[in-house]
Motif scaffolding. Structure first.
Motif, PDB file in Angstrom:
ATOM      1  N   GLY A 159       6.113  -9.281 -10.444  1.00 41.12           N
ATOM      2  CA  GLY A 159       4.946 -10.158 -10.480  1.00 41.12           C
ATOM      3  C   GLY A 159       3.716  -9.641  -9.765  1.00 41.12           C
ATOM      4  N   ALA A 160       3.794  -8.510  -9.112  1.00 39.78           N
ATOM      5  CA  ALA A 160       2.618  -7.974  -8.428  1.00 39.78           C
ATOM      6  C   ALA A 160       1.572  -7.512  -9.426  1.00 39.78           C
ATOM      7  CB  ALA A 160       3.021  -6.813  -7.522  1.00 39.78           C
ATOM      8  N   ARG A 161       0.318  -7.482  -8.978  1.00 41.21           N
ATOM      9  CA  ARG A 161      -0.788  -6.966  -9.779  1.00 41.21           C
ATOM     10  C   ARG A 161      -1.295  -5.680  -9.125  1.00 41.21           C
ATOM     11  NH1 ARG A 161      -0.555 -12.110  -9.270  1.00 41.21           N
ATOM     12  NH2 ARG A 161      -1.592 -11.992  -7.231  1.00 41.21           N
ATOM     13  N   LEU A 162      -1.558  -4.687  -9.947  1.00 36.41           N
ATOM     14  CA  LEU A 162      -2.030  -3.392  -9.457  1.00 36.41           C
ATOM     15  C   LEU A 162      -3.410  -3.118 -10.028  1.00 36.41           C
ATOM     16  CD1 LEU A 162      -1.658  -0.609  -8.096  1.00 36.41           C
ATOM     17  CD2 LEU A 162      -0.487   0.133 -10.187  1.00 36.41           C
ATOM     18  N   HIS A 163      -4.371  -2.866  -9.148  1.00 43.40           N
ATOM     19  CA  HIS A 163      -5.736  -2.559  -9.551  1.00 43.40           C
ATOM     20  C   HIS A 163      -6.128  -1.208  -8.950  1.00 43.40           C
ATOM     21  CE1 HIS A 163      -6.346  -6.621 -11.116  1.00 43.40           C
ATOM     22  NE2 HIS A 163      -5.847  -7.092  -9.985  1.00 43.40           N
ATOM     23  N   THR A 164      -6.148  -0.172  -9.764  1.00 48.48           N
ATOM     24  CA  THR A 164      -6.633   1.121  -9.294  1.00 48.48           C
ATOM     25  C   THR A 164      -8.092   1.276  -9.704  1.00 48.48           C
ATOM     26  OG1 THR A 164      -5.815   2.182 -11.317  1.00 48.48           O
ATOM     27  CG2 THR A 164      -4.361   2.202  -9.388  1.00 48.48           C
ATOM     28  N   GLY A 165      -8.808   2.136  -8.999  1.00 47.36           N
ATOM     29  CA  GLY A 165     -10.233   2.287  -9.234  1.00 47.36           C
ATOM     30  C   GLY A 165     -11.047   1.162  -8.643  1.00 47.36           C
ATOM     31  N   GLU A 166     -10.426   0.355  -7.777  1.00 50.34           N
ATOM     32  CA  GLU A 166     -11.116  -0.773  -7.155  1.00 50.34           C
ATOM     33  C   GLU A 166     -10.930  -0.696  -5.645  1.00 50.34           C
ATOM     34  OE1 GLU A 166     -10.399  -4.631  -8.713  1.00 50.34           O
ATOM     35  OE2 GLU A 166     -10.327  -3.975 -10.793  1.00 50.34           O
ATOM     36  N   ALA A 167     -11.939  -0.260  -4.949  1.00 53.93           N
ATOM     37  CA  ALA A 167     -11.881  -0.179  -3.495  1.00 53.93           C
ATOM     38  C   ALA A 167     -12.156  -1.533  -2.868  1.00 53.93           C
ATOM     39  CB  ALA A 167     -12.901   0.838  -2.988  1.00 53.93           C
ATOM     40  N   ALA A 168     -11.576  -1.748  -1.700  1.00 53.56           N
ATOM     41  CA  ALA A 168     -11.891  -2.954  -0.936  1.00 53.56           C
ATOM     42  C   ALA A 168     -13.198  -2.705  -0.197  1.00 53.56           C
ATOM     43  CB  ALA A 168     -10.766  -3.262   0.044  1.00 53.56           C
ATOM     44  N   ARG A 177     -10.446 -15.705  10.516  1.00 52.95           N
ATOM     45  CA  ARG A 177      -9.268 -15.488   9.675  1.00 52.95           C
ATOM     46  C   ARG A 177      -9.693 -14.938   8.323  1.00 52.95           C
ATOM     47  NH1 ARG A 177      -4.059 -16.750   9.444  1.00 52.95           N
ATOM     48  NH2 ARG A 177      -3.100 -16.769   7.369  1.00 52.95           N
ATOM     49  N   ILE A 178      -8.908 -14.005   7.787  1.00 55.20           N
ATOM     50  CA  ILE A 178      -9.160 -13.453   6.460  1.00 55.20           C
ATOM     51  C   ILE A 178      -8.890 -14.515   5.399  1.00 55.20           C
ATOM     52  CG2 ILE A 178      -8.245 -11.841   4.732  1.00 55.20           C
ATOM     53  CD1 ILE A 178     -10.004 -10.485   6.725  1.00 55.20           C
ATOM     54  N   THR A 179      -9.817 -14.640   4.441  1.00 56.70           N
ATOM     55  CA  THR A 179      -9.595 -15.542   3.304  1.00 56.70           C
ATOM     56  C   THR A 179      -9.678 -14.821   1.964  1.00 56.70           C
ATOM     57  OG1 THR A 179     -11.956 -16.126   3.231  1.00 56.70           O
ATOM     58  CG2 THR A 179     -10.496 -17.529   4.564  1.00 56.70           C
ATOM     59  N   GLY A 180     -10.135 -13.573   1.985  1.00 57.99           N
ATOM     60  CA  GLY A 180     -10.213 -12.848   0.721  1.00 57.99           C
ATOM     61  C   GLY A 180     -10.796 -11.469   0.911  1.00 57.99           C
ATOM     62  N   VAL A 181     -10.769 -10.698  -0.176  1.00 62.08           N
ATOM     63  CA  VAL A 181     -11.309  -9.347  -0.198  1.00 62.08           C
ATOM     64  C   VAL A 181     -12.281  -9.223  -1.349  1.00 62.08           C
ATOM     65  CG1 VAL A 181     -10.752  -6.913  -0.604  1.00 62.08           C
ATOM     66  CG2 VAL A 181      -9.294  -8.284   0.881  1.00 62.08           C
ATOM     67  N   ARG A 182     -13.441  -8.627  -1.084  1.00 66.93           N
ATOM     68  CA  ARG A 182     -14.411  -8.376  -2.139  1.00 66.93           C
ATOM     69  C   ARG A 182     -14.288  -6.919  -2.572  1.00 66.93           C
ATOM     70  NH1 ARG A 182     -18.679  -9.599   0.346  1.00 66.93           N
ATOM     71  NH2 ARG A 182     -19.676  -7.567   0.654  1.00 66.93           N
ATOM     72  N   THR A 183     -14.113  -6.691  -3.862  1.00 62.80           N
ATOM     73  CA  THR A 183     -13.994  -5.333  -4.387  1.00 62.80           C
ATOM     74  C   THR A 183     -15.377  -4.748  -4.637  1.00 62.80           C
ATOM     75  OG1 THR A 183     -13.860  -6.054  -6.686  1.00 62.80           O
ATOM     76  CG2 THR A 183     -11.792  -5.924  -5.458  1.00 62.80           C
ATOM     77  N   ALA A 184     -15.404  -3.473  -5.014  1.00 61.18           N
ATOM     78  CA  ALA A 184     -16.676  -2.772  -5.180  1.00 61.18           C
ATOM     79  C   ALA A 184     -17.549  -3.404  -6.249  1.00 61.18           C
ATOM     80  CB  ALA A 184     -16.415  -1.304  -5.511  1.00 61.18           C
ATOM     81  N   ASP A 185     -16.933  -4.038  -7.257  1.00 55.66           N
ATOM     82  CA  ASP A 185     -17.745  -4.649  -8.322  1.00 55.66           C
ATOM     83  C   ASP A 185     -18.176  -6.067  -7.997  1.00 55.66           C
ATOM     84  OD1 ASP A 185     -15.452  -6.143  -8.600  1.00 55.66           O
ATOM     85  OD2 ASP A 185     -15.017  -5.531 -10.667  1.00 55.66           O
TER      86      ASP A 185
END
Length: 386
Positions: A159-168, A177-185
């Motif tokens: 069930g995991a999702r893999l996103h390559t080409g997407e930096a944090a 507290r961490i609530t999320g991560v914004r990717t490069a896009d």
């Protein structure tokens, strides 16, 4: 629990594999392909033989058992798993005495180590005149990129999702507290926890998460020979290898490490030097490694090298990985700084990170037994990394 793992190398793959197995919702991010960083630049070593008793050896023993489990679950062929054992050799009586003392300490800590009077009995093509050695039957090897891919495939099946080409690129948070991560896009991915498994770039990712850790690059070279019939049975290295791993000097350090692969090629290492992220090919290092290997296995003098590659080992100043929750930002966990031992330590790291996320032991990993790896060891009273 929504967990984002930053890094699709062997350590990030193991974190995802165990977190999914525990029923957590996992997304893996990496700016490059699977295993394209340090994972692709290593030899695939799974070693107990080179570790002093202490926190790293305990993690290595846990990982060794979990590698066996992974081989059964994923298929040893998918990992190119080889339980070949290791042979550490000493050229002089003085080096042999030190090696025996080291092995005795390891034996007391639960490692199987057997004295060898004649290394040629285990390695018939080794050089004559070696003073002796120690055989470590628990040492093993995998093909690191295949192993990372196999662990991630299993995580994705779960069930995991893999996103390559997407930096944090950055993080979002509230109230410390961490609530999320914004990717490069610009996409924001919700997260209850973020695992920093970014290898050599773990220092930069930690900074972006508001929880910097001192992860530094240490360049190393590996030589690859032409394919040969089976000539070397174990991972074989000289007794000075352990001292070089633990050394703090910035200059070039080399020690002889030689092993065969299933493809027939022979891998030759190992060098270490602190040169930042300088990727320059250094023929002098290649020459030193080749000469050391020929002294240990004289037949190599007539063998062709087909390539040499180099990469960067991510290390912490105290030469221990940093594994566990960061006390400065709730929801941030680190899983990096493994230096040259990341392949071998990956399953234990993944299980330990999962245990921290669950708040209870997982697959033999008990956070209370691995406090020496926590990131708070780097913090002063002011919360600033030393």
């Amino acid at each position: 629990m929504k967990v984002i793992v930053v890094g699709a190398g062997i350590v990030g793959a193991a974190c995802a594999f165990h977190a999914v197995s525990a029923g957590l919702d996992v997304t893996v991010l990496d700016r490059g392909p699977v295993g394209a960083g340090t994972t692709s630049r290593g030899e695939g070593n799974i070693l107990l033989s080179d570790k002093e008793p202490g926190p790293e050896l305990e993690l290595a023993r846990l990982s060794r058992a979990l590698w066996d489990e992974a081989g059964e679950e994923l298929g040893s062929a998918s990992l190119e798993w080889e339980a070949k054992g290791g042979l550490v050799v000493a050229a002089s009586p003085e080096a042999l005495t030190a090696l025996h003392a080291f092995a005795e300490r390891q034996t007391a800590a639960g490692v199987r180590a057997v004295r060898v009077d004649r290394p040629a009995d285990l390695e018939p093509h080794s050089a004559p005149g070696l003073a002796g050695g120690v055989h470590y039957p628990q040492d093993a090897q995998v093909q690191p990129v295949l192993a990372a891919a196999a662990l991630l495939r299993a995580a994705v099946r779960g069930g995991a999702r893999l996103h390559t080409g997407e930096a944090a690129a950055a993080v979002t948070g509230a109230g410390g507290r961490i609530t999320g991560v914004r990717t490069a896009d610009g996409t924001v991915l919700a997260a209850d926890a973020v695992v920093n498994a970014a290898g050599t770039w773990g220092g930069e990712v930690g900074r972006r998460l508001g929880a910097p850790v001192e992860i530094l690059p240490r360049r190393g070279f590996v030589l690859v020979t032409e394919p040969l019939p089976p000539m070397i049975r174990h991972k074989v290295y000289s007794a000075d290898y352990v001292a070089n791993v633990a050394a703090d000097g910035a200059g070039l350090e080399t020690s002889c490490v030689v092993e065969g692969t299933r493809a027939g090629t022979i891998l030759i290492g190992a060098s270490r030097e602190r040169v930042g992220f300088d990727t320059t090919m250094n023929p002098a290092v290649v020459a030193v490694l080749a000469a050391q290997a020929c002294r240990l296995f004289p037949f190599l003098r007539g063998v062709h090298l087909i390539r040499a590659y180099r990469g960067f080992r991510p290390y912490c100043p105290d030469h221990l990985p940093v594994v566990g929750p960061d006390p400065r930002v709730s929801g941030v966990l680190h899983a990096c700084g493994h230096e040259g031992a990341g392949i071998g330590l990956a399953p234990g790291t993944g299980a330990l990170i999962t245990a921290h996320l669950l708040g209870r032991p997982w697959r033999g990993a008990d956070p209370a037994a691995h406090t020496g790896l926590l990131p708070d060891r780097f913090l002063t009273t002011g919360g600033v990394p030393t």
